[in-house]
Design a protein around this motif. Structure first.
Motif, PDB file in Angstrom:
ATOM      1  N   LEU B 269      13.943   0.631  64.982  1.00 21.28           N
ATOM      2  CA  LEU B 269      15.103   1.156  65.977  1.00 21.28           C
ATOM      3  C   LEU B 269      16.348   0.459  65.450  1.00 21.28           C
ATOM      4  O   LEU B 269      17.571   1.024  65.180  1.00 21.28           O
ATOM      5  CB  LEU B 269      14.996   0.804  67.451  1.00 21.28           C
ATOM      6  N   LEU B 270      16.352  -0.993  65.358  1.00 25.51           N
ATOM      7  CA  LEU B 270      17.399  -1.744  64.733  1.00 25.51           C
ATOM      8  C   LEU B 270      17.840  -1.030  63.378  1.00 25.51           C
ATOM      9  O   LEU B 270      19.145  -1.068  63.227  1.00 25.51           O
ATOM     10  CB  LEU B 270      16.834  -3.161  64.424  1.00 25.51           C
ATOM     11  N   LEU B 273      19.678   2.294  63.599  1.00 25.29           N
ATOM     12  CA  LEU B 273      21.053   2.213  64.359  1.00 25.29           C
ATOM     13  C   LEU B 273      22.045   1.340  63.395  1.00 25.29           C
ATOM     14  O   LEU B 273      23.139   1.940  63.228  1.00 25.29           O
ATOM     15  CB  LEU B 273      20.961   1.437  65.837  1.00 25.29           C
ATOM     16  N   LEU B 274      21.426   0.274  62.561  1.00 19.12           N
ATOM     17  CA  LEU B 274      22.325  -0.265  61.563  1.00 19.12           C
ATOM     18  C   LEU B 274      22.689   0.759  60.502  1.00 19.12           C
ATOM     19  O   LEU B 274      23.580   0.703  59.823  1.00 19.12           O
ATOM     20  CB  LEU B 274      21.796  -1.477  61.049  1.00 19.12           C
ATOM     21  N   MET B 275      21.742   1.766  60.068  1.00 22.21           N
ATOM     22  CA  MET B 275      22.041   2.578  59.022  1.00 22.21           C
ATOM     23  C   MET B 275      22.870   3.795  59.426  1.00 22.21           C
ATOM     24  O   MET B 275      23.518   4.335  58.390  1.00 22.21           O
ATOM     25  CB  MET B 275      20.651   3.028  58.306  1.00 22.21           C
ATOM     26  N   GLN B 276      22.825   3.952  60.653  1.00 21.78           N
ATOM     27  CA  GLN B 276      23.708   5.461  61.014  1.00 21.78           C
ATOM     28  C   GLN B 276      25.384   4.921  61.069  1.00 21.78           C
ATOM     29  O   GLN B 276      25.672   4.007  61.570  1.00 21.78           O
ATOM     30  CB  GLN B 276      23.343   5.622  62.292  1.00 21.78           C
ATOM     31  N   PRO B 277      26.079   5.713  60.575  1.00 17.16           N
ATOM     32  CA  PRO B 277      27.558   5.657  60.449  1.00 17.16           C
ATOM     33  C   PRO B 277      27.851   5.513  62.166  1.00 17.16           C
ATOM     34  O   PRO B 277      28.830   4.862  62.772  1.00 17.16           O
ATOM     35  CB  PRO B 277      28.163   6.779  59.954  1.00 17.16           C
ATOM     36  N   ARG B 278      27.638   6.728  63.045  1.00 15.99           N
ATOM     37  CA  ARG B 278      27.937   6.635  64.510  1.00 15.99           C
ATOM     38  C   ARG B 278      26.550   7.240  65.140  1.00 15.99           C
ATOM     39  O   ARG B 278      26.670   8.255  65.564  1.00 15.99           O
ATOM     40  CB  ARG B 278      29.258   7.512  64.735  1.00 15.99           C
ATOM     41  N   SER B 280      25.324   6.909  67.866  1.00 14.15           N
ATOM     42  CA  SER B 280      25.286   7.092  69.198  1.00 14.15           C
ATOM     43  C   SER B 280      25.467   8.753  69.610  1.00 14.15           C
ATOM     44  O   SER B 280      25.349   9.215  70.698  1.00 14.15           O
ATOM     45  CB  SER B 280      26.571   6.480  70.114  1.00 14.15           C
TER      46      SER B 280
END
Lengths: 294, 285
Positions: B269-270, B273-278, B280
Motif C-alpha cells: 500500500l505504501l 501510494l508513493l508511486m502514484q501521482p494523485r 486518491s
C-alpha cells in the motif's frame, strides 16, 4: 501517595504525546495514526542503546530525535500527493509496519516478550530512582515542551502553517514552501513523541509492542480532539481528563475483566460524540472536522 | 507451490468480497467505513448466540445472524453517519468516527462474549479435499464459491438494476444525483442493509474456517481497504487487486515467514501510494 504520583507521571507522558500530535493535527490539519509508532521507536531505541551500549541520556535523546525526524519527514512526503483520508491510511500502514517489526524481530526487540530490566535514567550524575524524581523530571520536560509549543504558536511559522491548513493553494500563491513547513512540523512532532517514549521506557523499566498499537494512537488522537485540536491548553486538559476518567471506573468497582473494555468503549463514545457535536473540543476554537473549518 | 496457489485463492476470496463491500459503501457515502470491521465480527457472534446457545437450526440461525448484523449496521448509519450529513463534516471526520464505532462494537462484543478465542463449529470435522497436490477444506471451498457468487450479484446489481444505476450516479456525482431526483436516501439505506448481510455472512464463513475473536475484524477490513485503494472503483480492478495482494502475501509468507504478512500488505500500500501521482483520485472517480 505512590498511586497519585504514578497517575501524575502518566498524565505528564500523555501531555507530551498530545502536545506533539497537536502540532501535526492542529497546525497542518493532517491526522496521523502513526504517533504511537514514533512513541514506540523512542522507547525501543532508548532501551536498546542503554542496555547494549550503555549510552548516556543525551546521546540517546539525540539519536531518537534524529531517527524520528527522518522517519517523520519520509512519512509526510506522500501527503503532498494524496488526500487527507488516504494520508491517514499511509500513517496506519507505517504504524502496522513498525508494530510488526517490534513484534517479529525477536533477536533485536525481544518480540512479544518485550524488553525488561531497562535501567533508570542518569542525567549527568543524577540517577533517577524514585517516583518523585521521575515526576520532577517529567514535569521539567512537560514545561520545556509546552514552552517550545508556545514559541511555535506565537511565531510567524505558526501563521504560515495555519494558512497552509486553511488553504494550501492560497499559501502556495503567497510564495510559501508548504513542503518545508509541513516536513518541519512533522519532524518536530515525531521527535517529541520519541522523547515521551524515552521517558516511558525508563520509568516503567519494561516495554513490549502491546504498548504501541494503533489503539494507542487512536487514544492520543482522542485526547487532542476532546481537548481541542489547534489550541494551546486543549491537549493538556484532554490528557488530564482521559487519563483520570478511567481511574474513576476502578473506584466504582467494575470487575477488572471488563474495566479495560469499558475504558475503550468510553474513548470510542467520546471520540464520536466530540466529532459530531463539538469538533472544536472542550477549549479549542478550530473546528477540525468541518469542511470549511475556521 | 500448488498450496500457495490454493491459499492465494482462499485469501483473495475474502479480500475481494470486503473490497467490493467497502467500494459499494464508499460510492454511497464517500468515506472508508471502518465500522464494517465490527459487522464482520458481529455476524459470527450472532451465529454463536443463535446456533450454539439458543440451538436454533443452522439455516434459521444464519438468516437471523445476517439480518441482525445488517440491522445493527443500518442503525449505525441512521443514528450516527446520517447526522453528519447536516453538519457539513469532512469525510475525514466520518472515517475517524467509524474508527470510534468499531472500537465500541468490538468492546461490547468482548464484554458479552469474552476476549478469548471461541468456536462456532459444532459439526463433524470433515476431511480436506485434495486439489492438485494442495489441501482445501470444505469451508474454504464455500468461501471461494461465495466470493464468486457475490461478484456476480454485484455485477448484476450494478449493471442491470435501477438501484445499481442510482448508486453509480451517486458515486459519480452526488450533488447532481440529488438535483436529478435520484432517491439518495433510499439508495444509501439499501446499500447499508445489503452490505451488512453479505459482510456478516462472510464473517460467519471466516469464523467456520479459523474460529472467532472480537479483534479479528480490523485486519481483514484493512486488507479490503488496500484492495479498494489499489483497485479503484472498478469491480474487475478490485478483483485483480485482491488476487495480486493475496498472491504477494502468500508468496511473501512462503519466503520470509507468515508473521510478516501484514508488513508485506501494508508495504505494498505504501509503495503504491508513493508511486502514484494523485492516487486518491482513482477511488473518487
Amino acid at each position: 501517595m505512590d498511586y497519585i504520583t504514578h497517575i501524575l507521571i502518566i498524565i505528564g507522558i500523555y501531555v507530551i504525546l498530545a502536545k506533539s500530535l497537536n502540532l501535526i493535527m492542529g497546525f497542518s490539519g493532517l491526522i496521523s495514526v502513526a504517533h504511537s509508532a514514533f512513541y514506540g521507536i523512542g522507547a525501543y531505541v532508548s532501551a536498546l542503546m542503554t542496555l547494549k551500549y550503555e549510552s548516556s541520556f543525551f546521546v540517546t535523546l539525540l539519536c531518537v530525535i534524529v531517527i524520528n525526524s527522518l522517519l517523520g519527514i519520509i512519512l509526510i512526503i506522500p501527503s503532498f500527493k494524496v488526500e487527507k483520508q488516504y494520508f491517514l491510511f499511509i500513517t496506519f500502514a507505517f504504524q502496522v509496519i513498525v508494530f510488526n517489526t517490534l513484534n517479529n524481530w525477536i533477536e533485536l526487540t525481544g518480540g512479544a516478550m518485550g524488553i525488561s530490566g531497562i535501567p533508570p535514567l542518569v542525567l549527568i550524575n543524577w540517577k533517577i530512582l524514585s517516583r518523585y524524581e521521575y515526576l520532577l523530571l517529567i514535569g521539567v520536560f512537560v514545561f520545556i515542551i509546552c514552552l517550545v509549543c508556545g514559541l511555535i504558536v506565537k511565531s510567524p511559522f505558526n501563521r504560515v502553517l495555519k494558512a497552509i491548513r486553511e488553504d494550501e493553494v492560497l499559501a502556495l500563491t503567497l510564495g510559501k514552501n508548504i513542503i518545508i513547513y509541513k516536513m518541519t512540523i512533522f519532524a518536530i512532532g515525531s521527535s517529541i513523541a520519541g522523547i515521551a517514549g524515552i521517558l516511558y521506557a525508563h520509568y516503567i523499566s519494561f516495554i513490549d509492542p502491546g504498548s504501541f498499537t494503533v489503539m494507542e494512537s487512536i487514544f492520543i488522537i482522542s485526547i487532542v480532539i476532546i481537548g481541542g485540536a489547534g489550541s494551546y491548553w486543549g491537549p493538556v486538559l484532554g490528557a488530564i481528563l482521559l487519563v483520570l476518567f478511567p481511574e474513576i471506573l476502578r473506584f466504582i468497582g467494575f470487575p477488572s475483566s471488563i474495566a479495560a473494555n469499558l475504558r475503550q468503549i468510553l474513548y470510542g463514545v467520546l471520540l464520536v460524540t466530540f466529532i459530531m457535536w463539538k469538533p472544536q473540543g472542550l477549549i479549542g476554537s478550530y473546528k477540525f472536522f468541518l469542511r470549511n473549518a475556521k | 507451490m500448488s498450496q500457495i496457489f490454493v491459499n492465494t485463492l482462499i485469501s483473495a476470496s475474502f479480500f475481494i468480497v470486503i473490497g467490493l463491500a467497502l467500494s459499494l459503501i464508499y460510492r454511497a457515502v464517500k468515506f472508508f467505513d471502518m465500522s464494517l470491521a465490527g459487522i464482520f465480527v458481529a455476524g459470527p457472534y450472532c451465529m454463536l448466540f443463535f446456533y450454539n446457545s439458543l440451538c436454533i437450526p443452522l439455516f434459521f440461525a444464519l438468516i437471523f445472524s445476517c439480518l441482525l448484523s445488517s440491522i445493527i449496521y443500518y442503525v449505525i448509519y441512521f443514528a450516527i453517519y446520517k447526522r453528519f450529513e447536516h453538519n457539513a463534516h469532512s469525510p475525514l471526520s466520518l472515517l475517524l468516527a467509524s474508527f470510534g464505532i468499531y472500537i465500541i462494537l468490538q468492546n461490547v462484543i468482548s464484554i458479552i462474549f469474552g476476549d478469548r478465542i471461541m468456536t462456532i463449529r459444532n459439526i463433524h470435522i470433515q476431511e480436506g479435499i485434495l486439489l492438485g497436490g494442495a489441501m482445501l477444506t470444505p469451508i474454504q471451498l464455500i468461501a471461494i464459491l461465495y466470493s464468486i457468487i457475490f461478484v456476480f450479484i454485484v455485477l448484476i446489481i450494478m449493471h442491470k438494476t435501477k438501484y445499481g444505476l442510482c448508486l453509480r450516479t451517486i458515486g459519480e456525482n452526488f450533488p447532481l444525483a440529488q438535483s436529478l431526483g435520484v432517491s439518495v436516501k433510499k439508495t444509501i439505506v439499501i446499500t447499508y442493509l445489503t452490505v451488512g448481510i453479505f459482510v456478516s455472512l462472510l464473517g460467519i464463513i471466516y469464523a467456520y474456517d479459523v474460529d472467532i475473536v472480537p479483534t479479528m475484524g480490523m485486519n481483514i477490513i484493512m486488507m479490503g481497504i488496500i484492495v479498494m485503494i489499489i483497485g479503484g472503483n472498478g469491480i474487475m480492478k478490485i478483483i485483480i487487486a485482491g488476487i495480486i495482494l493475496s498472491l504477494a502475501i502468500n508468496l511473501g509468507a512462503w519466503y520470509i515467514g507468515s508473521e510478516w504478512k501484514e508488513v508485506i500488505a501494508f508495504a505494498i500500500l505504501l509503495f503504491y501510494l508513493l508511486m502514484q501521482p494523485r492516487a486518491s483520485h482513482k477511488a473518487v472517480n
